[in-house]
Design a protein around this motif. Structure first.
Motif, PDB file in Angstrom:
ATOM      1  N   LYS A   1     -15.993   6.135   0.288  1.00 38.10           N
ATOM      2  CA  LYS A   1     -16.224   4.691   0.180  1.00 38.10           C
ATOM      3  C   LYS A   1     -17.720   4.430   0.066  1.00 38.10           C
ATOM      4  CE  LYS A   1     -13.883   1.589   2.181  1.00 38.10           C
ATOM      5  NZ  LYS A   1     -13.309   0.641   3.168  1.00 38.10           N
ATOM      6  N   ALA A   2     -18.056   3.479  -0.789  1.00 35.07           N
ATOM      7  CA  ALA A   2     -19.469   3.225  -1.074  1.00 35.07           C
ATOM      8  C   ALA A   2     -20.225   2.688   0.129  1.00 35.07           C
ATOM      9  CB  ALA A   2     -19.591   2.251  -2.245  1.00 35.07           C
ATOM     10  N   ASP A   3     -19.550   1.902   0.970  1.00 38.88           N
ATOM     11  CA  ASP A   3     -20.239   1.206   2.050  1.00 38.88           C
ATOM     12  C   ASP A   3     -20.179   1.921   3.393  1.00 38.88           C
ATOM     13  OD1 ASP A   3     -17.544   0.855   2.096  1.00 38.88           O
ATOM     14  OD2 ASP A   3     -17.597  -1.218   2.817  1.00 38.88           O
ATOM     15  N   GLU A   4     -19.495   3.074   3.474  1.00 42.11           N
ATOM     16  CA  GLU A   4     -19.424   3.790   4.758  1.00 42.11           C
ATOM     17  C   GLU A   4     -19.055   5.252   4.548  1.00 42.11           C
ATOM     18  OE1 GLU A   4     -16.058   2.775   7.292  1.00 42.11           O
ATOM     19  OE2 GLU A   4     -15.267   1.515   5.678  1.00 42.11           O
ATOM     20  N   ASP A   5     -19.269   6.069   5.598  1.00 42.88           N
ATOM     21  CA  ASP A   5     -18.933   7.488   5.549  1.00 42.88           C
ATOM     22  C   ASP A   5     -17.447   7.673   5.822  1.00 42.88           C
ATOM     23  OD1 ASP A   5     -21.384   8.440   4.866  1.00 42.88           O
ATOM     24  OD2 ASP A   5     -22.053   8.808   6.917  1.00 42.88           O
ATOM     25  N   LEU A   6     -16.654   7.448   4.812  1.00 41.05           N
ATOM     26  CA  LEU A   6     -15.206   7.562   4.936  1.00 41.05           C
ATOM     27  C   LEU A   6     -14.630   8.101   3.634  1.00 41.05           C
ATOM     28  CD1 LEU A   6     -12.674   6.894   6.726  1.00 41.05           C
ATOM     29  CD2 LEU A   6     -12.526   4.755   5.428  1.00 41.05           C
ATOM     30  N   LEU A   7     -13.794   9.131   3.774  1.00 44.04           N
ATOM     31  CA  LEU A   7     -13.126   9.705   2.608  1.00 44.04           C
ATOM     32  C   LEU A   7     -11.703   9.169   2.533  1.00 44.04           C
ATOM     33  CD1 LEU A   7     -14.282  13.428   2.886  1.00 44.04           C
ATOM     34  CD2 LEU A   7     -15.042  11.752   1.193  1.00 44.04           C
ATOM     35  N   ARG A   8     -11.344   8.688   1.362  1.00 40.18           N
ATOM     36  CA  ARG A   8     -10.002   8.125   1.155  1.00 40.18           C
ATOM     37  C   ARG A   8      -9.370   8.795  -0.072  1.00 40.18           C
ATOM     38  NH1 ARG A   8      -9.722   2.017   2.287  1.00 40.18           N
ATOM     39  NH2 ARG A   8      -9.670   2.957   4.366  1.00 40.18           N
ATOM     40  N   SER A   9      -8.085   9.029  -0.008  1.00 42.07           N
ATOM     41  CA  SER A   9      -7.384   9.711  -1.099  1.00 42.07           C
ATOM     42  C   SER A   9      -7.524   8.948  -2.411  1.00 42.07           C
ATOM     43  CB  SER A   9      -5.905   9.874  -0.761  1.00 42.07           C
ATOM     44  OG  SER A   9      -5.197  10.396  -1.887  1.00 42.07           O
ATOM     45  N   SER A  10      -7.807   9.712  -3.474  1.00 37.42           N
ATOM     46  CA  SER A  10      -7.870   9.129  -4.818  1.00 37.42           C
ATOM     47  C   SER A  10      -6.489   9.089  -5.460  1.00 37.42           C
ATOM     48  CB  SER A  10      -8.787   9.977  -5.701  1.00 37.42           C
ATOM     49  OG  SER A  10      -8.199  11.260  -5.918  1.00 37.42           O
ATOM     50  N   LYS A  11      -5.545   9.812  -4.828  1.00 38.68           N
ATOM     51  CA  LYS A  11      -4.187   9.971  -5.363  1.00 38.68           C
ATOM     52  C   LYS A  11      -4.179  10.707  -6.704  1.00 38.68           C
ATOM     53  CE  LYS A  11      -2.403   6.016  -2.816  1.00 38.68           C
ATOM     54  NZ  LYS A  11      -1.614   4.766  -2.835  1.00 38.68           N
ATOM     55  N   VAL A  12      -5.263  11.478  -6.924  1.00 39.53           N
ATOM     56  CA  VAL A  12      -5.327  12.368  -8.090  1.00 39.53           C
ATOM     57  C   VAL A  12      -4.984  13.777  -7.601  1.00 39.53           C
ATOM     58  CG1 VAL A  12      -6.816  13.375  -9.868  1.00 39.53           C
ATOM     59  CG2 VAL A  12      -7.046  10.952  -9.254  1.00 39.53           C
TER      60      VAL A  12
END
Length: 339
Positions: free
Chosen positions: A178-189
């Motif tokens: 995420k651009a605004d914080e240190d968080l990884l989120r699934s791209s579903k790719v």
């Protein structure tokens, strides 16, 4: 440092073989001196040659053969003279002949072992060269993909597919930061060998976000470098371990994707086999992390360009409105003057 240790070990081994050879020669020589001339134990000096063979050193074998020959002849002078000379010489010469027959076979064996070692080195060199060529080819293919005009998702999927085929990995997935914080989120790719088999792992992954240091993706985000888990069953910092093991996954590997020095995504791969440490793979994926940042960079640049073009369109509309307003006022003034 390693070379010094190997040289030291080799020197100590050589000294041990020399000591063994000297002690053996002294024992056989003593026994030979106590026997009549007609009784030769010169054949026993072949043991010196065999000690040289144990050292896998041709020089030691030849030294053992020469020592055995000299001591066999020396035994002629120190033994008691009780038998006909032709018998004595026959025994001694047969002993010397046997010593050198053993030496010849020993030298041939050492040569064979050296050729085998050379063959193994050649095979290993060919394997490394082949691996280097394969990595170079894959890197070239992915470089072409990263510079293509394909959408970022398509470029990433093709790159992940090529890596999975190359390493025979059944699962690949990408997390977006995420651009605004240190968080990884699934791209579903995803790249999945069997969509039905891994659907539970896929569902849990897409439902899980990762902070720095948490799980395999979180470690990559925290350390900003390649990370791997050799055995998922023994790693306490892998939240999806239960479902991964249930789906037959045993090892994990992940690397970051950069734009400049900023991580924008983490690509993770999973294997059904235990992964061994591979320095070439780590070096390769470090380069990949920079290459795969290019589609993201183009995508971001495209957004900025679109925003800029919208800004220009808004500016043009405002200017046009101002010109129209000025034209209306000017026409009104002319009309008033005519009146």
């Amino acid at each position: 440092m390693n070379k010094l240790l190997l040289d030291s070990f080799s020197f100590k081994s050589s000294v041990n073989y020399i000591i063994a050879m000297v002690v053996t020669a002294m024992v056989i020589s003593f026994i030979d001196s106590q026997l009549p001339q007609g009784v030769s134990v010169g054949e026993a000096y072949a043991i010196l040659v065999l000690i040289g063979l144990m050292s896998k050193d041709s020089k030691m074998i030849i030294a053992g053969g020469l020592a055995g020959t000299v001591l066999t002849l020396e035994g002629f002078y120190v033994s008691d003279h009780e038998v006909a000379m032709w018998i004595v010489w026959t025994n001694r010469l047969l002993a010397i002949f046997l010593i050198w027959v053993v030496a010849a076979f020993s030298l041939a064996q050492v040569q064979y072992l050296k050729e085998q070692e050379e063959s193994e080195r050649m095979k290993e060199a060919y394997k490394l060269l082949s691996q280097e060529t394969n990595y170079s080819t894959l890197l070239k293919d992915i470089a072409i993909l990263s510079n293509s005009s394909d959408p970022v998702e398509e470029a990433l999927k093709q790159a992940m597919q090529k890596i999975c085929q190359f390493k025979e990995w059944p699962v690949a997935h990408i997390y977006i930061k995420k651009a605004d914080e240190d968080l990884l989120r699934s791209s579903k790719v995803w790249i999945l060998e069997d969509w039905e088999k891994f659907k539970e792992f896929k569902a849990e992954t897409e439902a899980t976000d990762f902070r720095p240091g948490v799980g395999l993706p979180g470690r990559v985000l925290s350390n900003q470098k390649v990370s791997s888990i050799k055995d998922l069953s023994k790693d306490s910092n892998f939240p999806r371990a239960e479902i991964a093991l249930k789906n037959g996954l045993r090892s994990g590997f992940a690397f970051p994707i950069f734009i400049g020095r900023r991580i924008i995504a983490v690509v993770e791969f999973y294997s059904k086999e235990l992964l061994e440490e591979d320095a070439k793979l780590i070096e390769f994926t470090e380069t990949l992390g920079l290459l795969l940042g290019r589609p993201f960079e183009r995508d971001h640049a495209g957004l900025r360009k679109e925003e800029y073009e919208n800004h220009l369109r808004r500016l043009y509309s405002r200017m046009k409105a101002v010109r129209e307003e000025e034209g209306t006022i000017e026409n009104s003034d002319i009309h008033d003057n005519l009146r």
